[in-house]
Design a protein around this motif. Structure first.
Motif, short mmCIF file in Angstrom:
data_model
loop_
_atom_site.label_atom_id
_atom_site.label_comp_id
_atom_site.label_asym_id
_atom_site.label_seq_id
_atom_site.Cartn_x
_atom_site.Cartn_y
_atom_site.Cartn_z
N SER A 81 42.82 45.29 43.13
CA SER A 81 42.65 45.39 44.58
C SER A 81 43.95 45.21 45.35
O SER A 81 43.93 45.12 46.59
CB SER A 81 41.60 44.39 45.07
N SER A 82 45.09 45.19 44.66
CA SER A 82 46.37 45.08 45.37
C SER A 82 47.26 46.30 45.15
O SER A 82 48.13 46.60 45.97
CB SER A 82 47.12 43.82 44.92
N TYR A 83 47.06 47.02 44.06
CA TYR A 83 47.89 48.18 43.74
C TYR A 83 47.80 49.22 44.86
O TYR A 83 46.73 49.70 45.22
CB TYR A 83 47.43 48.81 42.42
N GLY A 84 48.96 49.55 45.42
CA GLY A 84 49.00 50.50 46.53
C GLY A 84 48.91 49.84 47.89
O GLY A 84 49.13 50.50 48.90
N GLY A 85 48.60 48.54 47.92
CA GLY A 85 48.46 47.83 49.20
C GLY A 85 49.44 46.68 49.34
O GLY A 85 49.82 46.32 50.45
N GLU A 86 49.85 46.10 48.21
CA GLU A 86 50.82 45.01 48.20
C GLU A 86 52.07 45.46 47.45
O GLU A 86 51.99 46.24 46.51
CB GLU A 86 50.24 43.77 47.50
N PHE A 87 53.22 44.94 47.87
CA PHE A 87 54.46 45.27 47.17
C PHE A 87 54.43 44.63 45.78
O PHE A 87 54.12 43.45 45.63
CB PHE A 87 55.67 44.77 47.94
N ILE A 88 54.75 45.42 44.76
CA ILE A 88 54.82 44.95 43.38
C ILE A 88 56.09 45.48 42.75
O ILE A 88 56.40 46.67 42.89
CB ILE A 88 53.59 45.41 42.55
N SER A 89 56.81 44.62 42.06
CA SER A 89 58.02 45.03 41.34
C SER A 89 57.88 44.60 39.89
O SER A 89 58.28 43.51 39.50
CB SER A 89 59.27 44.41 41.97
N MET A 90 57.29 45.48 39.10
CA MET A 90 56.92 45.13 37.73
C MET A 90 58.12 44.74 36.87
O MET A 90 58.09 43.72 36.17
CB MET A 90 56.16 46.29 37.09
N ASP A 91 59.17 45.53 36.91
CA ASP A 91 60.34 45.25 36.08
C ASP A 91 61.05 43.98 36.53
O ASP A 91 61.38 43.11 35.72
CB ASP A 91 61.32 46.43 36.12
N GLU A 92 61.30 43.86 37.82
CA GLU A 92 62.04 42.72 38.35
C GLU A 92 61.27 41.41 38.17
O GLU A 92 61.88 40.35 37.95
CB GLU A 92 62.33 42.94 39.84
N TRP A 93 59.94 41.47 38.25
CA TRP A 93 59.13 40.25 38.15
C TRP A 93 58.68 39.96 36.72
O TRP A 93 57.91 39.03 36.50
CB TRP A 93 57.90 40.37 39.06
N ALA A 94 59.17 40.73 35.76
CA ALA A 94 58.89 40.49 34.34
C ALA A 94 57.39 40.50 34.03
O ALA A 94 56.90 39.70 33.25
CB ALA A 94 59.50 39.16 33.88
N ILE A 95 56.66 41.44 34.65
CA ILE A 95 55.23 41.60 34.37
C ILE A 95 55.08 42.40 33.08
O ILE A 95 55.68 43.46 32.92
CB ILE A 95 54.52 42.32 35.52
N ASP A 96 54.26 41.90 32.15
CA ASP A 96 54.11 42.58 30.87
C ASP A 96 53.02 43.64 30.89
O ASP A 96 53.17 44.71 30.30
CB ASP A 96 53.81 41.56 29.76
N MET A 97 51.90 43.34 31.52
CA MET A 97 50.83 44.33 31.64
C MET A 97 50.21 44.21 33.02
O MET A 97 49.91 43.10 33.49
CB MET A 97 49.75 44.14 30.58
N LEU A 98 50.05 45.34 33.67
CA LEU A 98 49.43 45.35 35.00
C LEU A 98 48.32 46.40 35.00
O LEU A 98 48.50 47.50 34.49
CB LEU A 98 50.47 45.66 36.08
N ILE A 99 47.17 46.00 35.56
CA ILE A 99 45.99 46.86 35.56
C ILE A 99 45.61 47.19 37.00
O ILE A 99 45.56 46.30 37.86
CB ILE A 99 44.81 46.14 34.87
N ALA A 100 45.37 48.46 37.27
CA ALA A 100 45.00 48.90 38.61
C ALA A 100 43.80 49.84 38.55
O ALA A 100 43.40 50.28 37.47
CB ALA A 100 46.19 49.60 39.28
N GLY A 101 43.25 50.12 39.71
CA GLY A 101 42.11 51.03 39.80
C GLY A 101 42.31 52.03 40.92
O GLY A 101 43.16 51.85 41.79
N THR A 102 41.52 53.08 40.88
CA THR A 102 41.66 54.14 41.88
C THR A 102 40.84 53.90 43.14
O THR A 102 41.08 54.50 44.18
CB THR A 102 41.22 55.49 41.28
N GLN A 103 39.83 53.00 43.04
CA GLN A 103 38.80 52.94 44.06
C GLN A 103 39.05 51.93 45.17
O GLN A 103 38.20 51.73 46.03
CB GLN A 103 37.45 52.63 43.40
N LYS A 104 40.23 51.30 45.19
CA LYS A 104 40.51 50.29 46.21
C LYS A 104 41.55 50.83 47.19
O LYS A 104 41.25 51.71 47.99
CB LYS A 104 40.96 49.00 45.56
#
Length: 235
Positions: free
Chosen positions: A168-191
């Motif tokens: 519920s945040s993908y596309g609405g909140e700023f996310i920096s996967m590489d810089e924040w060292a996120i290993d796996m991130l899951i998103a959906g199309t319907q939010k």
């Protein structure tokens, strides 16, 4: 009178999106143009998490498919998994980790505020080690957001693979996967994307791919086995 859907998800799709769904397709198993479209779309999807290094996967299925795929693909029997629980979906992650044989340890916090990173670090030091940690970026029922920009680097420092529900945040909140060292991130199309339900987006860091490829036992699923998807990824 046309109804206006104002639920947090599935959100209302625009006329442009509905028009795109009406475009005729050929056989997606055989059409080389579809493979190009798929990989081009994955590359565009990575822009919303500001990532160049990750692998992106688009799966057909409601976003919960991504949550289960994470647990099916990364958990081996007896793995110690940290479940960061400060909301309904954060707690619900534990149901999947239990299903795939993990020893689930909960870090429980106030459902009305984001995670205190200092408290989390103290908990890890006292209760670790952990192979994985599951957490939610934005809890849909309350709208609170967790500071994944601080949590995921902490997990990385502790040698813990981070699995982030950003449905519920993908596309609405700023996310920096590489810089924040996120290993796996899951998103959906319907939010936030306001596309019809039925699409799951998964992003994997290089570290996550390495862990996945070197697991000792077979994945107890076929469609939710992310190793199978890596065989055909080009992005």
């Amino acid at each position: 009178m046309e109804r206006l859907v104002m639920t947090p998800g599935p959100t209302q799709s625009s006329e442009e999106v509905r028009g795109a769904l009406s475009i005729k397709n050929t056989n997606t198993d055989l059409d080389k143009d579809f493979f190009k479209l798929y990989n081009d779309t994955c590359k565009k999807a990575k822009k919303l998490v500001n990532s160049k290094d990750s692998k992106a996967i688009i799966m057909l299925g409601e976003a919960i498919l991504g949550l289960e795929s994470a647990c099916a693909s990364f958990i081996e029997e007896g793995d110690r998994v940290l479940c960061i629980d400060n909301g309904i979906f954060g707690r619900g992650f534990g149901e999947f980790t239990d299903m795939y044989g993990a020893e689930t340890i909960y870090f429980r916090s106030d459902y009305k505020r984001g995670i205190d990173v200092d408290e989390l670090e103290k908990f890890i030091d006292e209760n670790g080690p952990f192979k994985l940690a599951t957490l939610v970026h934005c809890e849909t029922p309350t709208g609170i957001t967790n500071p994944i920009e601080d949590i995921c680097p902490l997990l990385n420092k502790k040698g813990i693979i981070s699995i982030v529900d950003a449905v519920s945040s993908y596309g609405g909140e700023f996310i920096s996967m590489d810089e924040w060292a996120i290993d796996m991130l899951i998103a959906g199309t319907q939010k936030c994307l306001s596309v019809t339900a039925g699409g799951t987006l998964v992003f994997l860091s290089n570290r996550a791919v390495e862990v996945l490829e070197n697991r000792k036992s077979s994945v107890k699923s076929f469609y939710a086995n992310l190793k199978n998807w890596l065989l055909v990824m080009e992005n």
